[in-house]
Scaffold this active site. Sequence first.
Site: not given
Length: 361
Positions: A34, A117, A135
Amino acid sequence: MLNFSKKLIHWYLQNKRELPWRQTKDPYRIWLSEIILQQTRVEQGMPYYFSFVETYPDVKALADAPEDDVLKLWQGLGYYSRARNLHATAKKVAYEHKGIFPDTYKELKKLKGVGDYTASAIASICFDEAAAVVDGNVYRVLSRIFGIDTPINSTPGAKEFKALAQELIDEKDPATFNQAIMEFGATQCKPKNPYCLHCPFNEGCIAFQQGKISDLPVKKGKIKVRDRFFNYLIFITPDGQTMLQQREGKGIWRGLFDFPLLETEKDLPEARFRESVNSLKITTKEKSIRFSDLPVEEVILQQRDPIIHKLSHQKLHVKFWVVKLSEAPGLQTIAYERLGDFAVPRVIDRFMEDFDFKDFL
DNA sequence: AATACGGGGCT
DNA sequence: AGCCCAGTATT
């Protein structure tokens, strides 16, 4: 829209890509992926994911690595604060959480480099918490299907889209829902030329029905780009040494290494540059000497026209100057064979690819 | 609320 | 040339 998450997940299960981080729920690997994927395309980030997993198989291995090694592995990916935060968080998790990642959105968000996020992504994918991710893909998908023209980069927009995503999420399977809506945005509901004709949502898609696909999502304000003029000094001593400095402060490339640099207001004519450079202070490892006090034998410009290097907020005009020294300077030098050990900006790496120190010995 | 922060791919 | 990318931190 009733059934949205059902249709979406159905689409996902038939169309998803097999990605390396989709084979695991290991929080270390999900977190790593991520961070790498922040503002970064899957194809660009993938090689970095592989090399990080291989070099640092677990959070402790990453925590125990020197920061400069982490930066070196990150070289070329951009947004280098991600690498420094990655390292800081690895240390935190390894030594203050006993190697165990936090398992809630709230606690995850406290980690450096983990924002709304990323905390939602990890919490949902690893721990099945119903935290909706928002996102760039989610903004695009939702703004189009629901016909929302609130600017996505405004405070009201952020709240509105987050609330909508949270309303739509499949609380029974948030991990799949979150990945599905992002995958849908990335491969189907693309920014340009989305596949509306065979989109499972096209009947109910406001933007498609109203021909507004290219108008959504709405983004406010244009960023201004600053021109900067860099003159890099590639020192060469008779025994094949050169000088590097590590960038400090708050600007671009913090923590990376580059050559001694003279920045000017404009693209100076060669004569003006040769004049200005004399008062430049050359600093390596805390010692500092005026350029004019160095045993300079020759200064050779490497290209007539500056190399243009574009960043998101800056346009760099870069020239490289070889500075031959007749003897060793009273400063720390490094052998040019060791240049590859240091993390450097892309523009320098690229220049070094077709530059040979031996030509000047 | 704005701005800084990289580098690469697509149109 | 402009936009966008599995955003975050700072001002």
